[in-house]
Design an enzyme around this catalytic site. Structure first.
Site, PDB file in Angstrom:
ATOM      1  N   ILE A 178     -19.996  -2.207  -0.932  1.00  0.00           N
ATOM      2  CA  ILE A 178     -19.175  -3.086   0.115  1.00  0.00           C
ATOM      3  C   ILE A 178     -19.047  -1.679   1.384  1.00  0.00           C
ATOM      4  CG2 ILE A 178     -17.212  -4.524   0.911  1.00  0.00           C
ATOM      5  CD1 ILE A 178     -19.104  -5.784  -1.274  1.00  0.00           C
ATOM      6  N   THR A 189     -17.058  -0.163   3.241  1.00  0.00           N
ATOM      7  CA  THR A 189     -15.576   0.212   3.311  1.00  0.00           C
ATOM      8  C   THR A 189     -15.440   1.796   3.752  1.00  0.00           C
ATOM      9  OG1 THR A 189     -14.978   0.774   1.036  1.00  0.00           O
ATOM     10  CG2 THR A 189     -14.744  -1.633   1.879  1.00  0.00           C
ATOM     11  N   LYS A 243     -13.033   0.212 -14.661  1.00  0.00           N
ATOM     12  CA  LYS A 243     -13.346  -1.255 -14.175  1.00  0.00           C
ATOM     13  C   LYS A 243     -13.773  -2.232 -15.285  1.00  0.00           C
ATOM     14  CE  LYS A 243     -12.502  -0.808  -9.821  1.00  0.00           C
ATOM     15  NZ  LYS A 243     -11.359  -1.636  -9.359  1.00  0.00           N
ATOM     16  N   ASP A 263       0.802  -1.162  -0.113  1.00  0.00           N
ATOM     17  CA  ASP A 263      -0.095  -0.012   0.041  1.00  0.00           C
ATOM     18  C   ASP A 263       0.852   1.255  -0.114  1.00  0.00           C
ATOM     19  OD1 ASP A 263      -2.291   1.567   0.395  1.00  0.00           O
ATOM     20  OD2 ASP A 263      -3.236   0.013   1.280  1.00  0.00           O
ATOM     21  N   ASN A 293      -5.654  -5.415  -5.858  1.00  0.00           N
ATOM     22  CA  ASN A 293      -6.888  -4.529  -5.156  1.00  0.00           C
ATOM     23  C   ASN A 293      -6.994  -3.485  -5.164  1.00  0.00           C
ATOM     24  OD1 ASN A 293      -9.007  -4.746  -2.968  1.00  0.00           O
ATOM     25  ND2 ASN A 293      -7.428  -3.639  -2.032  1.00  0.00           N
ATOM     26  N   TYR A 320     -15.103   5.665 -13.486  1.00  0.00           N
ATOM     27  CA  TYR A 320     -15.049   4.538 -12.957  1.00  0.00           C
ATOM     28  C   TYR A 320     -15.370   3.392 -13.628  1.00  0.00           C
ATOM     29  CZ  TYR A 320     -15.528   1.253  -8.793  1.00  0.00           C
ATOM     30  OH  TYR A 320     -15.501   0.228  -8.162  1.00  0.00           O
TER      31      TYR A 320
END
Length: 251
Positions: A193, A195, A164, A38, A94, A160
């Site tokens: 999700i 997050t 994707k 990261d 990811n 986006y």
């Protein structure tokens, strides 16, 4: 608990927070040695660094700082992983971001930012992994993080969805190219999700949840379950697949 990944090593990008953190922790719980990759060590919502939690489990782990928009960082991260653990059995691309901007308001810098992280980062993450896995007798498994935005449109999300959508089709293409190297390439297409990234845009999330038959957001741990399935021998005959995990949103 099963130990499907005993003796295996896994590199996860964007693993300090969110889905990546859950994925890295679950791989460690099932026996894997893990490289947590990261830009920073600390989770976005606070708490102990992911690699510290894995170390407390007694698993082999290292943190490698990596900017996925830079191909050289990805190749260096893979090289550090192999130096530490001897092989690369699983690569999880990811890391990603989201920006909701109507196309008429998009600037070139907005475009570059989304594509550099969401698509370029996955593309060259795959390249770095394949460079190693193609020379391994057992090949390897790659799991990319796509999205429901990779298979359908979303409001004000041209950037986006373009990024994707590229991940979705890149996954299929690389599965075709590298099956002969015993490399399986699959993707996860999550819906909403819970997050730190998604919670920053509550109004949009509320609208998406209204269209979700299960009526709730998914949890990072649920996404991690899908990733581990695709990376495991349980999915030994699965490649080129985009696994939709969206509570029925695209149904």
């Amino acid at each position: 608990m099963s130990n499907r990944f005993d003796g295996k090593s896994v590199l996860v990008t964007g693993a300090a927070s969110g889905n990546g953190r859950a994925i890295a922790l679950k791989f460690a719980e099932e026996g894997a040695a893990v490289t947590v990759s990261d830009l920073q060590e600390e989770p976005r919502r606070g708490g102990d660094p992911t690699h510290d939690l894995i170390e407390e489990m007694g698993r082999d782990v290292q943190f490698v700082e990596c900017d996925v928009s830079k191909p050289e960082d990805l190749h260096d991260a893979v090289a550090e992983h192999v130096e530490a653990f001897g092989s690369l059995d699983v690569m999880v691309n990811n890391a990603g971001i989201d920006r909701q901007i109507p196309i008429r308001e998009v600037e070139s810098d907005d475009y570059d930012l989304l594509m550099d992280i969401n698509l370029r980062g996955v593309y060259f993450g795959c390249q770095a992994a394949i460079d190693v896995m193609a020379d391994q007798a057992d090949g390897g498994a790659i799991v990319n993080m796509s999205s429901i935005g990779g298979i359908r449109g979303l409001e004000n999300s041209s950037l986006y969805c373009t990024s994707k959508g590229g991940v979705t089709n890149l996954t299929r293409q690389l599965a075709l190219e590298h099956g002969e190297n015993n490399i399986r390439v699959n993707a996860i297409n999550p819906g909403v999700i819970e997050t730190a990234m998604t919670l920053e845009d509550g109004d949009t999330i509320d609208g998406l949840l209204e269209e979700t038959p299960l009526g709730r957001a998914g949890q990072p741990e649920e996404v991690a379950d899908g990733v581990l399935f695709l990376a495991s021998d349980d999915a030994s005959f699965v490649t080129g697949h985009n696994l939709v995990m969206d509570g029925g949103f695209t149904a």
